[in-house]
Each structure stands twice: as C-alpha cells, then as structure tokens.
Design a protein around this motif. Structure first.
Motif, mmCIF file in Angstrom:
data_model
loop_
_atom_site.group_PDB
_atom_site.id
_atom_site.type_symbol
_atom_site.label_atom_id
_atom_site.label_comp_id
_atom_site.label_asym_id
_atom_site.label_seq_id
_atom_site.Cartn_x
_atom_site.Cartn_y
_atom_site.Cartn_z
ATOM 1 N N ASP A 34 10.176 0.569 0.269
ATOM 2 C CA ASP A 34 9.117 0.118 1.151
ATOM 3 C C ASP A 34 8.870 -1.368 0.912
ATOM 4 O O ASP A 34 8.901 -1.829 -0.222
ATOM 5 C CB ASP A 34 7.849 0.916 0.881
ATOM 6 C CG ASP A 34 6.851 0.841 2.014
ATOM 7 O OD1 ASP A 34 6.580 -0.277 2.504
ATOM 8 O OD2 ASP A 34 6.334 1.890 2.414
ATOM 9 N N GLU A 36 5.940 -2.821 1.714
ATOM 10 C CA GLU A 36 4.525 -3.089 1.564
ATOM 11 C C GLU A 36 3.783 -2.185 0.592
ATOM 12 O O GLU A 36 2.654 -2.483 0.228
ATOM 13 C CB GLU A 36 3.840 -2.965 2.931
ATOM 14 C CG GLU A 36 4.385 -3.937 3.945
ATOM 15 C CD GLU A 36 3.861 -3.673 5.340
ATOM 16 O OE1 GLU A 36 3.304 -2.585 5.576
ATOM 17 O OE2 GLU A 36 4.005 -4.556 6.190
ATOM 18 N N ARG A 37 4.360 -1.066 0.195
ATOM 19 C CA ARG A 37 3.613 -0.114 -0.629
ATOM 20 C C ARG A 37 4.380 0.247 -1.894
ATOM 21 O O ARG A 37 5.605 0.214 -1.921
ATOM 22 C CB ARG A 37 3.338 1.172 0.160
ATOM 23 C CG ARG A 37 2.402 0.960 1.330
ATOM 24 C CD ARG A 37 2.295 2.182 2.150
ATOM 25 N NE ARG A 37 3.598 2.376 2.815
ATOM 26 C CZ ARG A 37 3.924 3.385 3.576
ATOM 27 N NH1 ARG A 37 3.072 4.337 3.788
ATOM 28 N NH2 ARG A 37 5.102 3.466 4.134
ATOM 29 N N THR A 39 4.180 3.360 -5.132
ATOM 30 C CA THR A 39 3.602 4.611 -5.606
ATOM 31 C C THR A 39 4.154 4.875 -6.999
ATOM 32 O O THR A 39 5.370 4.872 -7.199
ATOM 33 C CB THR A 39 3.976 5.796 -4.678
ATOM 34 O OG1 THR A 39 3.482 5.521 -3.364
ATOM 35 C CG2 THR A 39 3.392 7.090 -5.181
ATOM 36 N N GLN A 58 -1.347 4.520 -6.260
ATOM 37 C CA GLN A 58 -0.706 3.842 -5.142
ATOM 38 C C GLN A 58 -1.299 2.442 -4.978
ATOM 39 O O GLN A 58 -2.411 2.169 -5.430
ATOM 40 C CB GLN A 58 -0.927 4.630 -3.854
ATOM 41 C CG GLN A 58 -0.318 6.008 -3.905
ATOM 42 C CD GLN A 58 -0.731 6.856 -2.717
ATOM 43 O OE1 GLN A 58 -1.900 7.032 -2.456
ATOM 44 N NE2 GLN A 58 0.261 7.372 -2.008
ATOM 45 N N TYR A 60 -0.738 -1.438 -2.363
ATOM 46 C CA TYR A 60 -0.070 -2.095 -1.242
ATOM 47 C C TYR A 60 -0.043 -3.603 -1.483
ATOM 48 O O TYR A 60 -0.887 -4.153 -2.193
ATOM 49 C CB TYR A 60 -0.762 -1.751 0.087
ATOM 50 C CG TYR A 60 -2.198 -2.210 0.172
ATOM 51 C CD1 TYR A 60 -2.517 -3.443 0.724
ATOM 52 C CD2 TYR A 60 -3.231 -1.411 -0.306
ATOM 53 C CE1 TYR A 60 -3.830 -3.870 0.795
ATOM 54 C CE2 TYR A 60 -4.546 -1.834 -0.234
ATOM 55 C CZ TYR A 60 -4.838 -3.061 0.323
ATOM 56 O OH TYR A 60 -6.140 -3.486 0.386
ATOM 57 N N ALA A 61 0.946 -4.229 -0.888
ATOM 58 C CA ALA A 61 1.132 -5.675 -1.059
ATOM 59 C C ALA A 61 0.105 -6.430 -0.226
ATOM 60 O O ALA A 61 -0.016 -6.202 0.972
ATOM 61 C CB ALA A 61 2.543 -6.067 -0.656
ATOM 62 N N VAL A 66 7.576 -6.178 -1.567
ATOM 63 C CA VAL A 66 7.909 -5.254 -2.656
ATOM 64 C C VAL A 66 9.417 -5.237 -2.900
ATOM 65 O O VAL A 66 9.872 -5.271 -4.046
ATOM 66 C CB VAL A 66 7.376 -3.831 -2.367
ATOM 67 C CG1 VAL A 66 7.892 -2.827 -3.382
ATOM 68 C CG2 VAL A 66 5.850 -3.824 -2.333
ATOM 69 N N ILE A 73 0.131 -6.841 -5.677
ATOM 70 C CA ILE A 73 -0.283 -5.497 -5.285
ATOM 71 C C ILE A 73 -1.768 -5.279 -5.527
ATOM 72 O O ILE A 73 -2.302 -5.652 -6.576
ATOM 73 C CB ILE A 73 0.506 -4.434 -6.088
ATOM 74 C CG1 ILE A 73 2.016 -4.623 -5.923
ATOM 75 C CG2 ILE A 73 0.065 -3.023 -5.722
ATOM 76 C CD1 ILE A 73 2.534 -4.411 -4.522
#
Length: 124
Positions: A34, A36-37, A39, A58, A60-61, A66, A73
C-alpha cells in the motif's frame, strides 16, 4: 475491541523507526502492499482449535510514500480482533476476549508506547 487512550493513537512517526520499534515489540508489518497505509499485527494463538487473536496497530501516511519507505505515519487506535475462518477478523463489541489475551495486548501496547517516547525524545 478498541484500546482507547493508550498514548499510541495520533502519534506521528517516520516509517523506518516505526518499523523498527514495532518489530521490537513483536508486531509485524503486514505484507499487503500500500502507498498510504500500514498495518502491524501481533498474532496470538490459543490451545483451542481455530482460536486466533490479532492485536493490530494501523496508521496512514500524512506525507511521503509507504512503498518508497519515506512516509511519515500517523497511528490509529489499536484494535484486538478474533479470527473466524474463512470470514476474517472481527473487532466488534459483541466479541468475547479472554482476559489473558487482553492483558498480553496491553503489555505489548505499553512497550510500543515506551518505544515511541524514546523515539520522540531522540528527535528533540
């Protein structure tokens, strides 16, 4: 199950040190690709057949990418879920989580919080 007010949610961390500190706490970044994310999971199995729990953090950017490993993040509220084969992981309020699994999750999250504090102090 959500772990509210852990001191993790809302933390902003560069991806490379985040990967390192999560790994130190036993959490593995999921291999799903991904831009942008992210986990991070900690898998907990029990002696019961097909009873598996996942502590999940979790994020996100908020800048960067990423995939290029240059992301910054922002972390979300950690979750605890129970895996149901073949349907997936459920995090709902109706789930029953064993006390030892919740305690282990809290211990791991405390380690993550401590590592985040060290990282923040190093950045000052």
């Amino acid at each position: 199950m959500k772990f509210e007010e852990t001191g993790i949610e809302g933390a902003i961390v560069d991806l490379k040190p985040l990967d390192h500190l999560m790994s130190n706490a036993g959490l593995v970044r999921a291999s799903a690709w991904d831009y942008e994310r992210v986990t991070y999971d900690f898998k907990m199995e029990t002696p019961m057949k097909n009873e598996t729990y996942y502590l999940r953090v979790q994020g996100y950017a908020i800048e960067g990418d990423v995939d290029k490993r240059d992301a910054v993040i922002k972390l979300l509220t950690p979750l605890l879920g129970k895996h149901y084969y073949p349907h997936g992981i459920e995090y709902g309020d109706g789930e029953d989580f064993p006390e030892n699994i919740v305690e282990k999750s809290n211990q791991i999250l405390n380690r993550v919080k401590e590592q985040l504090e060290v990282y923040k102090n190093e950045q000052k």
